[in-house]
Design an enzyme around this catalytic site. Structure first.
Site, PDB file in Angstrom:
ATOM      1  N   HIS A  82       0.822  -1.216   0.000  1.00  0.00           N
ATOM      2  CA  HIS A  82       0.000   0.000   0.000  1.00  0.00           C
ATOM      3  C   HIS A  82       0.856   1.266   0.000  1.00  0.00           C
ATOM      4  CE1 HIS A  82      -4.176  -1.648   0.528  1.00  0.00           C
ATOM      5  NE2 HIS A  82      -3.444  -2.722   0.761  1.00  0.00           N
ATOM      6  N   ASP A 135       2.146   2.361  -3.052  1.00  0.00           N
ATOM      7  CA  ASP A 135       2.120   2.968  -4.402  1.00  0.00           C
ATOM      8  C   ASP A 135       1.290   4.242  -4.448  1.00  0.00           C
ATOM      9  OD1 ASP A 135      -0.272   1.472  -4.245  1.00  0.00           O
ATOM     10  OD2 ASP A 135      -0.126   0.672  -6.282  1.00  0.00           O
ATOM     11  N   TYR A 185     -10.298  -1.846   0.751  1.00  0.00           N
ATOM     12  CA  TYR A 185      -9.112  -1.210   0.158  1.00  0.00           C
ATOM     13  C   TYR A 185      -9.276   0.315   0.178  1.00  0.00           C
ATOM     14  CZ  TYR A 185      -5.451  -0.151  -3.253  1.00  0.00           C
ATOM     15  OH  TYR A 185      -4.337   0.356  -3.881  1.00  0.00           O
ATOM     16  N   GLY A 220      -4.813 -12.621  -5.689  1.00  0.00           N
ATOM     17  CA  GLY A 220      -3.939 -11.512  -5.314  1.00  0.00           C
ATOM     18  C   GLY A 220      -2.779 -11.333  -6.275  1.00  0.00           C
ATOM     19  N   SER A 247      -4.963 -10.417 -11.719  1.00  0.00           N
ATOM     20  CA  SER A 247      -5.470 -10.882 -13.011  1.00  0.00           C
ATOM     21  C   SER A 247      -6.126  -9.735 -13.778  1.00  0.00           C
ATOM     22  CB  SER A 247      -6.458 -12.032 -12.820  1.00  0.00           C
ATOM     23  OG  SER A 247      -7.471 -11.656 -11.914  1.00  0.00           O
ATOM     24  N   ASP A 280       0.205  -2.657  -9.984  1.00  0.00           N
ATOM     25  CA  ASP A 280      -0.111  -3.863 -10.756  1.00  0.00           C
ATOM     26  C   ASP A 280       0.147  -3.631 -12.242  1.00  0.00           C
ATOM     27  OD1 ASP A 280      -0.999  -4.407  -8.238  1.00  0.00           O
ATOM     28  OD2 ASP A 280      -3.132  -4.345  -8.722  1.00  0.00           O
ATOM     29  N   GLU A 313      -9.860   0.136 -13.562  1.00  0.00           N
ATOM     30  CA  GLU A 313     -10.029  -0.494 -12.246  1.00  0.00           C
ATOM     31  C   GLU A 313     -10.877   0.406 -11.326  1.00  0.00           C
ATOM     32  OE1 GLU A 313      -8.887  -4.098 -10.589  1.00  0.00           O
ATOM     33  OE2 GLU A 313      -7.687  -3.296 -12.241  1.00  0.00           O
TER      34      GLU A 313
HETATM   35  C1  GLA Z   1      -3.534  -3.843  -4.905  1.00  0.00           C
HETATM   36  C2  GLA Z   1      -3.597  -2.544  -5.711  1.00  0.00           C
HETATM   37  C3  GLA Z   1      -2.207  -1.913  -5.860  1.00  0.00           C
HETATM   38  C4  GLA Z   1      -1.494  -1.793  -4.506  1.00  0.00           C
HETATM   39  C5  GLA Z   1      -1.587  -3.093  -3.715  1.00  0.00           C
HETATM   40  C6  GLA Z   1      -1.091  -2.964  -2.312  1.00  0.00           C
HETATM   41  O1  GLA Z   1      -2.820  -4.803  -5.613  1.00  0.00           O
HETATM   42  O2  GLA Z   1      -4.154  -2.775  -6.980  1.00  0.00           O
HETATM   43  O3  GLA Z   1      -2.299  -0.661  -6.505  1.00  0.00           O
HETATM   44  O4  GLA Z   1      -1.995  -0.706  -3.781  1.00  0.00           O
HETATM   45  O5  GLA Z   1      -2.915  -3.599  -3.659  1.00  0.00           O
HETATM   46  O6  GLA Z   1       0.241  -2.619  -2.271  1.00  0.00           O
END
Ligand code: GLA
Length: 387
Positions: A37, A39, A223, A126, A129, A174, A162
């Site tokens: 978390h 990014d 989230y 996780g 995809s 991602d 997203e």
């Molecule tokens: C998910 C989100 C990413 C990032 C991670 C946690 O994968 O899509 O942008 O925040 O959680 O690091």
């Protein structure tokens, strides 16, 4: 590794469209090795593209209709090339449609296409995809439209899809990992400058993925709640500290120690996680360069602990997996990977002991969790590319 899904894709394409694709693309999923978390807090991450992902076969067609098929679901949908709309009866298509829409701004004129995709990343594990679908779609459309947007722009288009279609206000981890992966390397990404630096992973060390079997859904609000907490922490530190604070990236651990008591307890804990993670990623990148793999592993355990107590984005199964891993000889580090609340754990292991470690973990998971977990040695792979 690509043979089986490619065969499936080609067969499906031929049967559905009685034609051959012009281009086939592979876009990998990703593992987050360290930097949880961080990014969207403009911080640092160590990640890797993996050798499972999405295969996407496409060809341009005349007219104004895009036809998209999901081979895994044997389903099809279509939408106008110049005006894609969100369709509710085919949620699996939303990411590709969103990406097509985002790319329209980069095209001289809208392009119509027919395409099929299939995947080797389990949904909800996780491993991103959905980002792999977006990045595969983007690479495929860019190739047939002969356009070459900046990778950051492509990543942002995937991120928008997203945000809009899954309702998850994710960062760019991602998408950038899926685009920029490099075989045999971890990616060190700075989410302020968007510099991506590949760091070679020692051949004596491997990444082992453990799929907890607990599907995570970030779309149910958890989230976004964490992200809002981080924004609240940023605002609080911006008003307390005398230097500019644009994101939690700008707050040091010493500043957290000095001032956290002025923040509501929950917000302070969220900030501690992100600030700690940023420091751990930088520490780990140095350790990697110096070949200090045990220290790297130690930082992964610390990261998981912080997820448990500060960010509260783990779950019982992931905690048990990490605990078992910690007690297994040859495991150097372990933590949850990605958004959390389920999904997968990533382990750092000694390559030479991989077989023994897997056997030992498998037995321990069956005994302690009451079921087996999917174990997969991950080979860091190249980013999205035409095959
Ligand atoms: C998910 C989100 C990413 C990032 C991670 C946690 O994968 O899509 O942008 O925040 O959680 O690091």
């Amino acid at each position: 590794m690509h043979d089986q899904p490619l065969q499936k894709l080609a067969q499906h394409y031929r049967k559905a469209f009685q034609a051959e694709p012009a281009v086939t693309v592979f876009a990998p999923g990703r593992v987050e090795v360290l930097g949880n978390h961080t990014d969207y807090n403009e911080g640092f991450v160590l990640s890797a593209a993996i050798d499972s992902g999405i295969y996407f076969a496409i060809a341009p067609i005349p007219g104004n209709t895009c036809r998209l098929r999901a081979a895994d679901l044997d389903a099809e949908t279509s939408f106008p090339a110049d005006n894609p709309e969100v369709i509710t009866d085919a949620p699996w298509a939303a990411y590709s449609m969103g990406v097509h829409e985002g790319l329209l701004a980069h095209m001289p004129q809208p392009i119509a296409w027919q395409a099929v995709f299939c995947g080797t990343v389990p949904r909800g594990s996780g491993l991103s995809s959905s980002a792999a679908i977006s990045m595969a779609t983007a690479r495929a459309i860019c190739t047939i439209a002969d356009i070459n947007p900046d990778p950051l722009d492509i990543a942002k288009i995937g991120q928008m899809a997203e945000h809009r279609f899954a309702g998850v206000r994710c960062g760019l981890l991602d998408q950038l990992s899926s685009l920029c992966g490099k075989a045999g390397h971890l990616l060190e990404i700075d989410f302020r400058t968007f510099d991506v630096t590949p760091r070679p992973l020692d051949a004596n060390t491997s990444l082992l993925l453990v799929n907890s079997g607990t599907t995570h859904t970030l779309g149910d609000g958890v989230y976004n709640e964490r992200r809002s907490d981080c924004e609240a922490a940023t605002e609080a530190f911006a008003s307390i500290l005398s230097h500019p604070v644009k994101a939690l990236r700008d707050v040091s651990m010493q500043e957290w120690i000095d001032h956290h008591a002025q923040l509501p307890e929950r917000i302070a804990k969220r900030a501690a996680h992100v600030i700690g993670e940023n420091a751990r990623v930088q520490d780990a990148a140095n350790a990697l360069q110096q070949g200090d793999i045990p220290h790297f592993g130690f930082l992964m355990f610390e990261s998981h602990h912080s997820s448990m107590v500060n960010f509260e984005n783990s779950c019982t199964e992931l905690d048990q997996i990490v605990q078992i891993a910690r007690q297994t000889e040859g495991v150097l580090g372990a933590r949850l990977s990605g958004g959390g609340f389920g999904g997968s754990a990533i382990l750092l292991i000694q390559t030479e002991s991989a077989e023994r470690i897997c056997a030992s973990l498998d037995a321990a998971f069956q005994n302690n969790l009451g079921h087996a977990c999917l174990l997969q040695v991950i080979h860091p792979a190249d980013g999205a590319h035409v095959i």
